[in-house]
Structure formats: C-alpha cells, structure tokens
Design an enzyme around this catalytic site. Structure first.
Site, short mmCIF file in Angstrom:
data_model
loop_
_atom_site.label_atom_id
_atom_site.label_comp_id
_atom_site.label_asym_id
_atom_site.label_seq_id
_atom_site.Cartn_x
_atom_site.Cartn_y
_atom_site.Cartn_z
N CYS A 170 -2.19 -3.49 7.16
CA CYS A 170 -1.61 -3.54 8.51
C CYS A 170 -1.78 -2.17 9.17
O CYS A 170 -2.18 -1.21 8.50
CB CYS A 170 -0.13 -3.92 8.43
SG CYS A 170 0.92 -2.58 7.83
N GLU A 209 0.83 -1.21 0.00
CA GLU A 209 0.00 0.00 0.00
C GLU A 209 0.86 1.26 0.00
O GLU A 209 0.55 2.22 -0.70
CB GLU A 209 -0.94 0.01 1.22
CG GLU A 209 -1.97 -1.10 1.23
CD GLU A 209 -1.50 -2.39 1.88
OE1 GLU A 209 -2.35 -3.23 2.21
OE2 GLU A 209 -0.27 -2.57 2.08
#
Length: 184
Positions: free
Chosen positions: A111, A83
């Site tokens: 996460c 990401e």
C-alpha cells in the site's frame, strides 16, 4: 546508500546472526520458497485474528532476517501492516535502520504507507505476490489514498493546513548545526 556508521552495524550484525535468531535458509531456496514464507506469515496472522491476510519476509544473503504479518486489529495500530512489522523485525535483528542488501518478499503489492516505509528502509528489491486489484476485490482498496496524494491540501478528504511554521522550524535549525547526528 550506506554511510560508514550504518555499514559498521551491518557488519557487526552479520557476525552475530545466530545470536539474533536470524533464520538460516539453504542456498537452494528460491523465489517460490520465500514467497511461500510470506504467504505463511499472512495465513498465520489471519488465523490468529491478528489482522488482515498479509505477510512479509525480508531476506539477506539467502537468510530470512525479518518476518511480519498484518497486526492492525490486534494491536489497534493502523501502521502495523505486514511490511512495516517485517521491516521493524529485520532492522532489530540486523541492528540497523536500513535494509541494505536485503530483499523483501510480500504476499501483496504494498500500500502507499508500506511503499514509503520500504523506500525509507532502502532494500535492494521487492517481490510481491497478489496486486492492488486483488486486494481491492476483497475489501482492501487503497486507490483513495493514491488519489488523495495528488490533490491540493484544500481538496483532500482530511483537511491539511499549515500553522506555526517558524516554531516548527526550530528543531530543523538545531539539526543543521548538530555535530553528532547520524545521517540517513
């Protein structure tokens, strides 16, 4: 949230999409297509031994404007998650530090670090494929970080202790009076 400074650069980026190698995708493409592209990024990076099995694409107006895969081990950068690398790529392509009107497709639920990066980038929505439990089942368990966030500084596995606060406040004071700052 978009200030006029940011809006100007997003508009300019939209005009120059082809010059920035932003990928055009037919309007008939859907969630399945974009998630498959995120998964393709994960597989590409993993098979190239760049990092773990995670991939991400960022879409704006039906076009992929950013791509990323996990590159932690190949770059020796613990922040090089899929990401984060996709956000960096999209922001570069859009010439903006925010992802206004963008959608993120990521092969796995983000996460805690990526979740923070996503909120700072301010996309409109995030779609994820596999979840935290799926990741934990193959050795990528982030639960310890979630647990640490709620602990007091004195109880964390890595000790946190404040020091030299007055010294550290100097740039904050300067920021408050800076007349040419870019708010974000």
């Amino acid at each position: 949230m978009c200030n006029s400074f940011n809006k100007k650069f997003i508009d300019e980026a939209a005009k120059n999409m082809n010059e920035n190698n932003i990928e055009k995708v037919p309007s008939t493409k859907n969630h399945q297509y974009f998630m498959q592209e995120a998964v393709n990024e994960a597989v590409k990076g993993m098979t190239a031994n760049e990092g773990g099995p995670f991939g991400c694409v960022i879409v704006k107006d039906g076009k992929i404007v950013g791509r990323g895969n996990n590159k932690v081990t190949s770059t020796n950068d613990p922040t090089a998650h899929a990401e984060v690398t996709a956000i960096r790529n999209a922001c570069k392509n859009l010439n903006s530090f925010q992802l206004e009107d963008c959608i993120i497709y990521t092969s796995c639920e983000p996460c805690p670090m990526c979740l923070g990066a996503i909120y700072w980038a301010r996309p409109n929505k995030v779609y994820y494929g596999s979840n935290q439990e799926d990741a934990a089942n193959i050795g990528f368990d982030d639960q310890f970080i979630y647990d640490e966030i709620n602990l007091g500084y004195d109880k964390r596995a890595i000790p946190f202790e404040q020091c030299e606060r007055e010294t550290a406040l100097q740039p904050f004071k300067m920021w408050q009076s800076k007349s040419d700052k870019t708010e974000y």
